[in-house]
Every structure is written in C-alpha cells, then in structure tokens.
Design an enzyme around this catalytic site. Sequence first.
Site, mmCIF file in Angstrom:
data_model
loop_
_atom_site.group_PDB
_atom_site.id
_atom_site.type_symbol
_atom_site.label_atom_id
_atom_site.label_comp_id
_atom_site.label_asym_id
_atom_site.label_seq_id
_atom_site.Cartn_x
_atom_site.Cartn_y
_atom_site.Cartn_z
ATOM 1 N N ARG A 298 8.288 4.772 -3.155
ATOM 2 C CA ARG A 298 7.520 4.697 -1.921
ATOM 3 C C ARG A 298 6.549 3.534 -2.080
ATOM 4 O O ARG A 298 5.533 3.671 -2.753
ATOM 5 C CB ARG A 298 6.762 6.012 -1.728
ATOM 6 N N HIS A 302 1.485 7.251 1.559
ATOM 7 C CA HIS A 302 2.227 8.435 2.003
ATOM 8 C C HIS A 302 2.363 8.417 3.521
ATOM 9 O O HIS A 302 3.448 8.556 4.068
ATOM 10 C CB HIS A 302 1.500 9.703 1.552
ATOM 11 N N TYR A 311 -4.866 6.938 -6.490
ATOM 12 C CA TYR A 311 -4.035 7.579 -7.514
ATOM 13 C C TYR A 311 -2.924 6.694 -8.074
ATOM 14 O O TYR A 311 -2.383 6.969 -9.116
ATOM 15 C CB TYR A 311 -3.425 8.879 -6.960
#
Lengths: 404, 404, 335, 335
Positions: A298, A302, A311
Amino acid sequence: MSSATSVDKSVDGEKPELAHKQFEEPRSDLPGLGGSDRGGPDERGPEEELVQILTPMGERISQPVLDTWVADVDGDQLVSLYEDMVVVRRIDVEATALQRQGELGLWPPLLGQEASQIGSARALRKDDFVFTSYRENAVAYARGVQLVDLVRVWRGTAFSGWNPFDVGMATPQVIIGAQTLHATGYAIGCQKDGVDSVAVAYFGDGATSQGDVSEAMIFAASFNAPVIFFCQNNQWAISEPVGLQAVRPIADRSPGFGIPSMRVDGNDVLAVMAATRIALDRARTGGGPTFIEAVTYRMGPHTTSDDPSRYEDGAEHEEWAAKDPILRLERYLESAGILTDEVRAAVKTKSDEVAREFRAECVGLKNPEPLSVFENVYAAPHSGLERQKRQYAAYLSYVEGGTR
Amino acid sequence: MSSATSVDKSVDGEKPELAHKQFEEPRSDLPGLGGSDRGGPDERGPEEELVQILTPMGERISQPVLDTWVADVDGDQLVSLYEDMVVVRRIDVEATALQRQGELGLWPPLLGQEASQIGSARALRKDDFVFTSYRENAVAYARGVQLVDLVRVWRGTAFSGWNPFDVGMATPQVIIGAQTLHATGYAIGCQKDGVDSVAVAYFGDGATSQGDVSEAMIFAASFNAPVIFFCQNNQWAISEPVGLQAVRPIADRSPGFGIPSMRVDGNDVLAVMAATRIALDRARTGGGPTFIEAVTYRMGPHTTSDDPSRYEDGAEHEEWAAKDPILRLERYLESAGILTDEVRAAVKTKSDEVAREFRAECVGLKNPEPLSVFENVYAAPHSGLERQKRQYAAYLSYVEGGTR
Amino acid sequence: MTEQLTLSRALNAGLRRSLADNDRVLLMGEDIGTLGGVFRVTDGLKAEFGADRVIDTPLAEAGIVGTAIGLAYRGYRPVCEIQFDGFIYPAFDQIVAQVAKLHYRTGGNLVLPITIRVPYGGGIGAVEHHSESPEAYFAHTAGLRVVTCANPQDAYSMIREAVASDDPVLFFEPKRRYWVKGDVDFEEEALPLGSARIVATGSDVTLVAYGPLVATALDAALAAADDGLSVEVIDLRSLSPVDFDTVEASVRKTGRLVITHEAAQSGGIGAEIAASITDRCFYHLEAAPQRVTGFDIPYPPAKLEEHFLPDLDRILDAVDRVMGRENSLTGWSAS
Amino acid sequence: MTEQLTLSRALNAGLRRSLADNDRVLLMGEDIGTLGGVFRVTDGLKAEFGADRVIDTPLAEAGIVGTAIGLAYRGYRPVCEIQFDGFIYPAFDQIVAQVAKLHYRTGGNLVLPITIRVPYGGGIGAVEHHSESPEAYFAHTAGLRVVTCANPQDAYSMIREAVASDDPVLFFEPKRRYWVKGDVDFEEEALPLGSARIVATGSDVTLVAYGPLVATALDAALAAADDGLSVEVIDLRSLSPVDFDTVEASVRKTGRLVITHEAAQSGGIGAEIAASITDRCFYHLEAAPQRVTGFDIPYPPAKLEEHFLPDLDRILDAVDRVMGRENSLTGWSAS
Ligand SMILES: Cc1ncc(C[n+]2csc(CCOP(=O)(O)OP(=O)(O)O)c2C)c(N)n1
Ligand SMILES: Cc1ncc(C[n+]2csc(CCOP(=O)(O)OP(=O)(O)O)c2C)c(N)n1
Ligand SMILES: [Mg+2]
Ligand SMILES: [Mg+2]
C-alpha cells in the site's frame, strides 16, 4: 490507438492443461507425527518464493507453470493491461485530489496495488461475480463500473454506486471480511445452478484475522465451492503490519482448510493474471476453491484520513517503490518495443479523458431527495416505517411552510 | 490400594529434551509455488498416521519421540490413570441413569473419550488453567472438582458447579468455541505475569468451524501465548460427521496459523499424556501455542436428549468399540502383571464408592432460593435491578400471603 | 487542577491516569498503539506505558473481547477499543453471551472489570457502518453497564470510573464531540457512574438526552427560552442503569417529557424511558412523552444524514407537541 | 383440508410446502438434514427434497447466514435454522450489518428473501443459552421483519409467508409450544405477516402477548373472567412492524394495557408498545401500561426459571394494577 482500449476485458484466455502437480502435497519424513506440514512459525521473509514473471526491472522470466496461462496475452492485450493500470492510478490521484478539495468525504487509495487488481479482474468473465472490500476501485473499473459510480459512496450520496447485477460485482464491503462468506454462498449457488461461473472474494491481509474469513474457507472447502479467495497482502491493516495478523505467510493458511494456495508477486500483472486463471479453471472444472495471496504494498495512506508517517518506515516504502507495478510493465513493454510513442500518447490521452470525465461527473453529483432516506429499507411496505415517513414529510413541509 | 489413588494428579513428569525436529517444516520441491504445503483436500483416512504408544490390543509400542515424555510413568501411576478412567466412566453411566430417572435435566456422556480427557488433564499442573466445553467431566474430575459439583449445572440448580479458581478450571462453556479465546487471553496474562503456567482449551471437532477458534489461534500465534488447543475429535458434532467441518485432518489446520500440531490416538492414554507434556513444555519454555488433535470416538449419544440411531453407522461404532481406551490399558496392565486382583478390587471399590456418593449428593441437591436469581448479575448494586428485586420480593410475599 | 481539553484528550488523560493508578489495567484494540487510535484517544500511551500494556491486536473484534475475558480471569482490567460503532457486532456474542453473563454464571467468583470503548453516533459525514448508535442492544442486555459521556469533564471522570468498575462497562464516546473543548478538573469529585445530571433547570418540559445530543438539547433549551418556555435538560450519562429517580423527579415537576437520541426509534432507549416514566409519573403527565430519534432505517449516506439525525428544530417541534402548541403533526390524526 | 398437528409438525408442513412450491427455497443449518433438526422441525425434508436443498452446514452461525446472503445474490431463498436462541449471537454481525442493510445499501437492487428460524424462549428446563428471548435486538434493527407464531395454524401459515417474503424475516418459534397440538387448515387464507390478531375479546383490559405467552395470556383472561373482568387478548404475531392499529383500537376501547413477554424488561418489546400506545392513546388510558416480563438478569438455572418467567399469577397481578385493584405493589410508593 483504439486497439489499446477495445480488448475484451472479460476474455478468459486459452486454457492450457492445469499443472495439478503444483498442488501436490509434500510429505514429512518424520516418524509418526503427521504427514503434512505440522510446523510452527516461519522465518521466511515476506517476499521469499513469490511467483513472478516480470521482475521489478521489467525482465520477463520463465515460470513454466504460469507461462502457459498467459501465453495468449499478446502485445495489444499487454498494452490494454498497461492502460488500465495507468488509468486507475490516474483515477486514484484524481479522487485523492477531490477529497482534498472537499468534493469527497473519504477515499481509500489503491496506489501500488494496480497490478493485483487489474491482473486478477481482467482474468474474469462477465458472468463471474466479485465481492470486494472498499479498496478495489481498479477491480470495479475493470468490471465496467461507470466512472461516476465509483465515487457516489465516497461522496456520500449513496451507499451503492452501481447495481451489482449490471457488472457482476457487489458494492464495497466495509465490514472487514464479511464479503468472503457472501462470495462463498454465491459460489455454492453457481454450483447448484450448474453453471461454471466463479465467485471471487477480495480482501486484505488484515481481514484474514476475522473469523468470517476462516468460516468462509471452511464452507468453501466443505462444499467444494467455485470461489477464489484473493487476498491483497499490502503489508498493512491501517497502522498494523501484516506480521501482527500472521506469523507465517498468509498463503500458508488455506491449505490446512483443504484449499490450495498460491503466493504471487502482486506487483506483477502477468503473474497475477496467470494465477487467477489457474484458480478460475480449477473452479470452473469442479476443482473447488483456491486461495491467492498477492503480495504487494500500500504505497499511499490507508485512506485520505490516515497519516502513515505515524507508523510507516520510510526505507520499506522506498524499497517497494522500486518494485512499482506500472513501472515494471512499462520497462518490459519498452524493451519489447511495444510501448511506442504512439501508444504512450494514446494511453495519456485516455487517462486525461478519464480524469476529466471522472472529476466532472463527481462534482456534478447531486444530493438525493430528503425523503429517499426511507426508500429501499424494505422490499414491501412496513407499517411502522410508513408512519415515520408520513410524519417526517409533514414535518418537512411544516418547516418549509415557515411556521417554525 | 491406596497408592492407586494417592498419586499426585498434577505431577508434571520429567522433561526430556523436546524433540523439536518433529515440528520441522517439510519443503516442497515444486518450482516457484511456495515452499510449504500449499496442497488441497486430503485423501488420508481419519486414523492414518496417528501417534500411538498403546495399540488397541494393549501392546506397548515404541514411539521414540513420545516415549521419553512418559518414561516416568511407573506402575502406580498407570494404575492411577486406569482408576481415573474407570471412575469417570462409572460417573458417566451413573449420570446417564440419573437423567433417565428425572434427577438431571441433561447429561453429555463422555463414553469413549476417557483417555483423551484423563491423559491430558493428568499432565497438567495445579497452576495451569483449563477452559473446556460441556463434555469434559473427566477433565473436571482430574482437576479435583467435587463430585456434587459436576452435576449442579445439569440438574439446573446453578450455572456453575464450582469456583473456577479453586480448581484451575472454568465452568462448562456451552457456546461452541468461545472458550478458546478465553484460554488464549488467560495465556497472554500468564506471559505478562512472568509465570510458566499454561492455559488449555478443550473443544470438539465441530467447534473448529467457529470463527472464534480460528481467531484464538491467530491471537495465540501473534502473541506466542502459552496455550494448548486440545481438540477431541470424536468424529461427530451432534449428527454431523467431522468430514463436514474439515476436509483434511483437523491437525493440519493450525500449522498454517503458525502453531505446530500433533495428531494422537485419543484412545491411548499414554500417547495423549506424552503429547500434552510436549505441548506444556513448549508453552512453559516460551515456545508458544501447540495444537493437539486427539482422535477418538463419541461412543454414546451427543447428550441424553439425542438419538444417534437416526444418523450413526453401526459398523463404525463397532469398529471403535474395539479400540476402547480402558480396555486397551487394562490389557496392557494385565500383560505387564500390574493389574493384580488386588488392584482390580481396589479400583472397583473406589468406583462403587464414587458412584454411590455421586448419586446421593446429586439427589440431595436442593433448589436455590427464589430471590437468588437476582444475585451476582452485577458485582456492585444496579439500581434498575434492585428495584425489580424489591418488587418481586413484595410479589412473593403478597402471593404467599394468600391474597392472590 | 483544571485544564481546557477536547473530549478526546480528556479520555486520553483519563486512560493515562487509569494506567498509572493500577498496573492491571491494559488497553487493547486495533491501531491503538503506534498510531494512537484512529481518533488519537490512546495517543502517546504506548510510548508511555509500553507495548505490553497498550496492545495492538489482530483485526478481530471477537478476538479482542474474548481474549480480554481470559485476561480478566487472570485479574487484568482490560480496556478494549472498538474502532467504530459499526464494528462491534462481530464481538456481539462474546459481549452478550460471555462478558455479560460470566459473573452470574460463575456464581460471582469471576469479576469482569472489562471496559469496552465505542466511538459512536453520526454527524461526521462518514461512510457506512461508521455512524451507528448501537447502545440499545447493550442496555437490553442484563449484566452490562452502559454509559456515555457528553463533555470533556465527564469523559475524564467517567472513563476512570468505568475502568475502576468491577462490572463490565460499555463506554460510548460521542465521536462528533471528540474535538469539542471544555474545562477538565482532574481532581473533581465525580458523580457515581449510574447517575444522570441535570444540565439545565426548567419547569415546563423535561428534555432527556445523552452523548452527542446533549449539546443539541441545551441549544434547544436556549431557543425555547426565547419562546418563553423553561426546559429542563437531563444528561442521562448512564443507560444501564438509567437514573430514573432523577428523571422522575423532573417530570413530576414539569409534567412533560421529551427524549432524544440518534438510534432508531423502535426499541430504543427512548421507549424504555417513556414507558418507565409513564409508569412512575402517570398522574403527573400533562401529555404523552415524545421521542425525537433517528428513524427506523439504516443510517443513511452522509449527504442525507441531516434527514436522520435529531436536530434543534425537530426537538423544538416535539417540545411544541408536549406543550400542546402548534406543531408539525397538528391536523394529523390526534395520535 | 384440516389436520391436528403439533406446532413443530405444522412448521414442518409449512416448510415442505414452501420447498415444493418454489425450487429456489433452500433449508440450511446445523443438524437439519439427516437428523431433521434437534426439534425435528425439518424431519424428513432431506429425504424428500435431497441434500442439495436441505443442507447440513458446518458448525458456524456467521457462516450459515453469510453464505445465505451469497445465495440470495444468486436468487435463492434460504431458510436458515439457528439451533437455539442463544446461538444466534455469532451471526449477529451478518444479520445486523448485512442481512438487514443490504437491500438499502444496494439501492434496492438486491433482495434478501432470507428467513432465519430461531427456536426461542424458556420453560423447558434447559441449560444455559437454551432459553433466551433475543427478539428485541432484531426488532430494534431496521431492515428486518420479526415475527413469532403461537399456534400450529399460524406456524404453518406464517412460515410460508416468511419464506415467500422478499424481505428478511427473523422467525421466532416458541419452543415450549412445539409439542402443543392444534387444528391446521392447509388452505386457510392467512392474515398478512405484519398483523396482530385478537384472540379473545374483552372490554376492561387489553392484554398483549406473543409467542410462548399467548396461551398463558388466554389462561389469564379466563381466570380474570371468573373475577368478573373482561380481558381482551392480542396475539402480536409481528414484532417488526408491530400492528399498532390493532392494539390502539383495543386500548381505546378498554383504556388499560398489560404487555407480557419473557425477554428482559428494560428495552424489551413491552417498552416500545407501552411508549407507542401511550403516545397514540394518551387521553384514553385509565392507568399506566404495565409490563409483565422476565427480569433484567441472565436467564436463570432451570430450577429457578419459574422465578423468571411471567406466569398467570403475575399477569393477573398486573391486571389488578391497571384496574386499580389490590395488588402486590399496593402500599408501595405510588410508582
Ligand atoms: C469489522 C471491522 N473492524 C474494523 C474495521 C476498521 N478498519 C477499516 S480498514 C481496516 C484495516 C484493513 O486492513 P486490510 O484487511 O489489510 O485491508 P487494506 O485496508 O490494507 O486494504 C480496519 C481495521 C472495519 N472496517 N471492520
Ligand atoms: C454457538 C453454538 N452453536 C450451536 C450449538 C449447538 N451445539 C451444541 S453441541 C454441538 C456440537 C458440537 O460438536 P463438537 O464441537 O464436535 O463437540 P462434541 O459435542 O462432539 O464434544 C452443537 C452444534 C452451540 N452449543 N453453540
Ligand atoms: Mg492490508
Ligand atoms: Mg465432536
């Protein structure tokens, strides 16, 4: 270049004999403790033993089992795949911009997953049926969903962009994993109807932790249902790395349920297409379910609400950028002399057009009528709801009447 | 014969070195399509490759990996295991009779599963904690649950026969599979507390279909929790054969989650004990979760309400009768000269006594006080419930007052 | 010590204090650790208390609640985060059949000091399953306590009380109020968890609200005052138990009751309040209690949510109804 | 043609007829095939219609309902059996977030003619999780229809109507009534699915019951008649929608309302009926509606279930309350 866009997107390709050997079961030579792999956690890295046809550098390598399944993919088809990937990336960029501009409430980018989605969806037939999560906008595009229908949900004008039966694709599923059971039920229905259509469930790496997904595999195995479990392992479930969901490669999970699996390079559109065709052929010919893990990344957040800098590890991101699915196909097409200036221009024109149309239709979307909130709750009238609707209608005209 | 009953039931045995080799992973030599077993359905019969130390005929065979783990089990301990199995079978018969006589509402017989339950439970330490389903009365007995406490639930005088913390065992779980998550959570707690206690989840073959059980394995693997998943595959989930839940041996499922498994002859008390000790040792020493499939047979009905003649195959039943877990231990003890007339008599006396006490305490159980229905709903007072209790108390005295 | 905090930061402060006060307290959930939760309610807590106490879990709600039960067996006090209201249903079995019943089932031997935090409600323009109000399911479930906060002070105090409770608590957080600021006194003597609070006194109508709609109810009371009406607003705070004594006392005074919540009307909290208060105050009621709620429909798409959510005008219309003033139903069959 | 059948056999006959009438109808569930279900409701149907239409499934309720949804996508009409009330919760997410919402979500393009059969209620001396009454959870969920039968005739007719409905139907079967016999007219013109039925006419009190308690309510009406009271008994039959017009008409006549159900009181169906009828009939009510229900506790152990279940005496006590007669609360604080 019209040939680039006129290829039948649901072509099923030739069907070379299925190399069933690949599903054969290795046996342990350990005394007494079971014949199959009863081992524990796995030390292999995430990319070990990925099935690949196109390397990140765009070299086409020989993979005997898979090659036969994409032998029919000629230059035009390759260009068509390339075009689709370029276009869906463009849609993705445009949608992200629209969200930033307040035209969409949210958008879940698929950046980096174009090969997984286009490679698999383009292997399907029209009469197959797809049950996805929310990130599969490229799958929807390949299924023939209209551009404007891609954004209704994210603009908040509808919960459903399209009629599932028009395109053989359910509308996005937000409850993680739930759609895998729907796909399995659909597949059982195909079997009962005696048709060779196949159901495909798309879901993420995170989804594999949901009980529903395991139950779907159990039902699929028990009924030998013609369903494909297509897991896009993009390494993340929002902020959680795949290692939190699975201590072994995800593709190792389904065999224990009696469902053979393949682990493919999800950034290699040809490998993905080949694997999907193998699985489709198994399903159509009574072979039952197959699990495909498409290993990808990805590359974006998100969703547009997410902040991956909290993160994500930059180095990992860089590493994956080098494996970009479009770039590698571009390199291959260049080296094969297929990506001429003419083709390049055609693809650019197409994606510009799509982007323009996409944006225009998006911002042109009107809000639905207030009283439509009461429609389609039930198929037949429900006295309690009818009353609420009447009262709210009265309220609206009362308020409009200016009394309040 | 006091030695038969005085053996410490929670002895942990010696700990020969764990033969980790057994969990080693076999590799496929197939090109490109994954190194571990990614195969499909399995053709092996249900009993193939079971780990066994005691054959149905009572011969002790050599099983190098397991043998070391029960090398300490001497004659006295064998007699003690035998006695436990005889006693729990006797309890089971008595309880079934009590149900027929209207003294119990229901009873789920464990007939045929004595070795799985006693062999595993006797391997545990007092500070381990067990989470079972409803059929594990032998486990409860081995944990030291009082006889009368075994029946409260089935007589309907309480939902809990005992205080879980007195015996290191939760009270029966009726919701299939739910307890596997509780065990996993408990194990994570042990890990956090830095103790080497282990949680054990017992469940059936049918339970493996519930999403909770898969989720439990995922959590256990991710957190490397010291938990044992102990599945008694008794071939049935009420009327459904295990083949409906799993197209491959159940023990094949956990490895894909990263949890090694063993498939043992569940009618062989020594093999079960050895496997449990291996799993306990892994858990205590930081090795994480283990899955054990104990292959056995439900020789009785599902519960006293069930009529297996509607679905069971008589021939299969006969076949399994020949593999009776008590009979085979008896034969072995006889051939080894351990089962003397004296021992036999002592075991008989013990089980007669237990049966007598069990029956007397069962029929002596009083109904709880009416207002106790309101107790223990909350740990602290809840104003809504307090009001209902007051009103119902008033109602009861009003009715008793004869006004109505 | 008093500080201006958003509701979300107040929860963060309450959780921090709970973690500091009792080392059996654990936080667990999806994305709560490194990310600090999608609403940042747990922001910084992993860094402060370690991954051992602020735990990112696999993506499985039944797994989260089920393992929390096992942790409770070992004496832990788990605080589970459900990422959004609509994702609580996969855990429904573990909550309703296990968390709610295990204290009873074990004859009181097992305590379940489990807090389940649920950001809930609409009004943020979200996609499906992100705007639900599932509180009635849990208030109907014996064995659970169900509470919801409406302001930063309560957020801080109530989350601490919930974590300290030996009973399982469903803790509903009004997500559209996460960013609203208010004073938080860290040493405030908190009201007991099961109690309501009168947040505006009045004499004509009792208006009961909770969570996200308390602010709307207060606005309505102000607007009504302009119309010469005196509206008493009660912030329910607890949905199980409901503090009926407080509501009853108010309705005995006002004789009129309006209840508002976002959840669907049929079988919602409003039904229970109307039924119980009618029972307790039958001879004091001047009009039938009125409910202003979400409709009996799935939460609609974002662009239509204003036609689902109770707002100031719909509340005032109900106030008009109980006052016998002209209202949207006037002229309708008297029902 | 009329025949004497138990409620369980009547359901069996209704299912047989549904299977025969429409080959898209499928039955699925645990132990429903070879065994014929633990209550034998599907007895013989596998033999008659084949394993392809009467399907034993793996032991997973979410799996059953989730695959039923997929089958509905292909035009099937699945009838799912949940073995006992207490086992429906693992399927809660699939029911509440999917079955209930997918027609709405797909803009009406997908119909979900899914029937979920649930044997429910207590009174059979069962163990935990086998005596629950979870109907209120579903009646609060928009998108579902919720019905329950109380006699063999309705069992036969209503299960056919449920299977024929294009909306999803939660079909609650009163398990303690499975073995009670009654006449079944196979050609009866059935009432519409959403309608209540007056099963005893009366003028003093309206007594609303459904499912297992209809028989108890009728007994109570008989007993009250001995006391000179005329009680009108309504069998609700449908819990979503509730046929409020029928209840309202009755209460306008009697002025008094008692509602009884086994489910916990707080947030139960009785709360909605009391609230809605108070709203519709405020000026006709002589007394506050009274609820006679299970307590707000987990269903207790079998030997105590009589202290949970509403019975004739508790119903009569409530009748005395609405009549202003001496009752168990007389002398209590007027509430
Ligand atoms: C039942 C449920 N729980 C939680 C969420 C919140 N959520 C949305 S996306 C997501 C991560 C999903 O990760 P993955 O399955 O890997 O899919 P990806 O987003 O990577 O495509 C989570 C936790 C949800 N939508 N549904
Ligand atoms: C969630 C749930 N669904 C269904 C049931 C009903 N039920 C009770 S026992 C049983 C079969 C269990 O089979 P298995 O797990 O193999 O255990 P066994 O009875 O053989 O010990 C079923 C379906 C239940 N108790 N819980
Ligand atoms: Mg992912
Ligand atoms: Mg079994």
